[in-house]
Each structure stands twice: as C-alpha cells, then as structure tokens.
Design a protein around this motif. Structure first.
Motif, short mmCIF file in Angstrom:
data_model
loop_
_atom_site.label_atom_id
_atom_site.label_comp_id
_atom_site.label_asym_id
_atom_site.label_seq_id
_atom_site.Cartn_x
_atom_site.Cartn_y
_atom_site.Cartn_z
N ARG A 15 0.84 -1.21 0.00
CA ARG A 15 0.00 0.00 0.00
C ARG A 15 0.87 1.25 0.00
O ARG A 15 0.66 2.19 -0.76
CB ARG A 15 -0.92 -0.01 1.22
CG ARG A 15 -1.85 1.17 1.29
CD ARG A 15 -2.78 1.03 2.52
NE ARG A 15 -3.78 2.04 2.52
CZ ARG A 15 -3.63 3.25 3.07
NH1 ARG A 15 -2.50 3.57 3.66
NH2 ARG A 15 -4.60 4.13 3.01
N CYS A 18 2.47 1.96 -3.34
CA CYS A 18 1.53 2.55 -4.30
C CYS A 18 1.25 4.02 -3.98
O CYS A 18 1.32 4.87 -4.86
CB CYS A 18 0.22 1.78 -4.31
SG CYS A 18 0.37 0.11 -4.97
N LEU A 19 0.96 4.31 -2.73
CA LEU A 19 0.57 5.67 -2.35
C LEU A 19 1.73 6.67 -2.46
O LEU A 19 1.49 7.84 -2.78
CB LEU A 19 -0.01 5.69 -0.94
CG LEU A 19 -1.34 4.99 -0.78
CD1 LEU A 19 -1.79 5.01 0.68
CD2 LEU A 19 -2.41 5.64 -1.66
N ARG A 21 3.83 6.86 -4.71
CA ARG A 21 3.94 7.27 -6.11
C ARG A 21 3.01 8.44 -6.44
O ARG A 21 3.21 9.14 -7.42
CB ARG A 21 3.65 6.09 -7.03
CG ARG A 21 4.70 5.01 -6.89
CD ARG A 21 4.36 3.78 -7.69
NE ARG A 21 5.22 2.69 -7.37
CZ ARG A 21 6.41 2.48 -7.91
NH1 ARG A 21 6.87 3.32 -8.82
NH2 ARG A 21 7.14 1.45 -7.55
N PHE A 22 1.99 8.63 -5.61
CA PHE A 22 1.08 9.76 -5.79
C PHE A 22 1.50 10.96 -4.93
O PHE A 22 0.80 11.96 -4.89
CB PHE A 22 -0.35 9.36 -5.43
CG PHE A 22 -0.92 8.33 -6.36
CD1 PHE A 22 -1.25 8.65 -7.66
CD2 PHE A 22 -1.13 7.03 -5.92
CE1 PHE A 22 -1.77 7.69 -8.52
CE2 PHE A 22 -1.65 6.06 -6.77
CZ PHE A 22 -1.97 6.40 -8.07
N GLY A 23 2.61 10.82 -4.21
CA GLY A 23 3.10 11.92 -3.39
C GLY A 23 2.35 12.06 -2.08
O GLY A 23 2.36 13.12 -1.46
N ASP A 24 1.71 10.98 -1.63
CA ASP A 24 0.93 11.03 -0.39
C ASP A 24 1.86 10.94 0.82
O ASP A 24 2.41 9.88 1.10
CB ASP A 24 -0.06 9.86 -0.37
CG ASP A 24 -0.96 9.86 0.84
OD1 ASP A 24 -0.75 10.67 1.76
OD2 ASP A 24 -1.89 9.03 0.87
N THR A 27 1.49 8.24 3.78
CA THR A 27 1.87 6.84 3.62
C THR A 27 3.07 6.46 4.47
O THR A 27 3.36 5.29 4.65
CB THR A 27 2.12 6.51 2.14
OG1 THR A 27 2.15 5.10 1.99
CG2 THR A 27 3.41 7.08 1.65
N ASP A 52 11.02 3.96 -0.31
CA ASP A 52 9.67 4.52 -0.32
C ASP A 52 9.43 5.42 0.89
O ASP A 52 8.83 6.50 0.77
CB ASP A 52 8.61 3.42 -0.35
CG ASP A 52 8.56 2.68 -1.67
OD1 ASP A 52 9.03 3.23 -2.69
OD2 ASP A 52 8.04 1.54 -1.69
N HIS A 55 11.00 8.70 0.30
CA HIS A 55 10.14 9.51 -0.58
C HIS A 55 8.99 10.13 0.20
O HIS A 55 8.68 11.32 0.04
CB HIS A 55 9.56 8.65 -1.71
CG HIS A 55 10.41 8.53 -2.90
ND1 HIS A 55 10.61 9.56 -3.80
CD2 HIS A 55 11.13 7.49 -3.36
CE1 HIS A 55 11.41 9.15 -4.76
NE2 HIS A 55 11.75 7.90 -4.51
#
Length: 102
Positions: A15, A18-19, A21-24, A27, A52, A55
C-alpha cells in the motif's frame, strides 16, 4: 508447492509503495509499520521500503528524517546487487540533497 503468505506488514508495504507514487505524505505510517514487521531476511524488500519511506518523508517536508533510511537502503541495495534499486535511491538522494539546499 508454491504458496503466498500475506500479513498486515506485507499489505502496508505494498500500500505504501503505491501511495508514495502519488506523493501522499501520509503513507509514511504504512511504511513504518511495514518496516517494523520485517524480520531482516528480505534485504531487497527492506531496501524498497526504506526508499519509499524516504520519498514519503521528503513529500512530508522532512528531508532530514529521510536521510538515514536512504543510507540504509543504499547499503542493502549494494548487498543485493540491485541496480534498479540503486538507481531509485540515487534519484531520491539527489532530491533530498536539493531539499536540504546542497
């Protein structure tokens, strides 16, 4: 016979991957949970989680907190010989250095 073992930490890792990658930035908690549940036997997976998490921390505006995760991810990626992971980590390192004004 092949099998698939999934627990809450695996789901948190996927999870989070994935998140991020959207800049959330939220996460980071999923990724911290995934990291806490790792037993140290999957170096490639841990390297990915730490990348991750770096990021996510950068997206949350905390590049200093990202640095130790990036450093450990680099060590693990070197151990596993993952060129793809090292490229990801190098790009992240550059972004963190820019955010820190370096």
């Amino acid at each position: 016979m092949p099998y698939l073992f999934i627990n809450a930490h695996h789901v948190a890792r996927w999870r989070g991957n994935c998140l991020v990658r959207f800049g959330d930035p939220d996460t980071a908690e999923d990724l911290r949970s995934a990291l806490a549940g790792m037993d140290g036997t999957y170096n490639r997976a841990e390297s990915g989680v730490r990348c991750d998490l770096g990021h996510a921390l950068l997206a949350a505006g905390d590049p200093e907190a990202a640095q130790p995760h990036i450093h450990r991810a680099q060590q693990l990626a070197t151990m596993t010989g993952s060129r793809r992971q090292r490229r990801r980590i190098d790009e992240l390192s550059k972004a963190v250095n820019r955010a820190l004004g370096g």
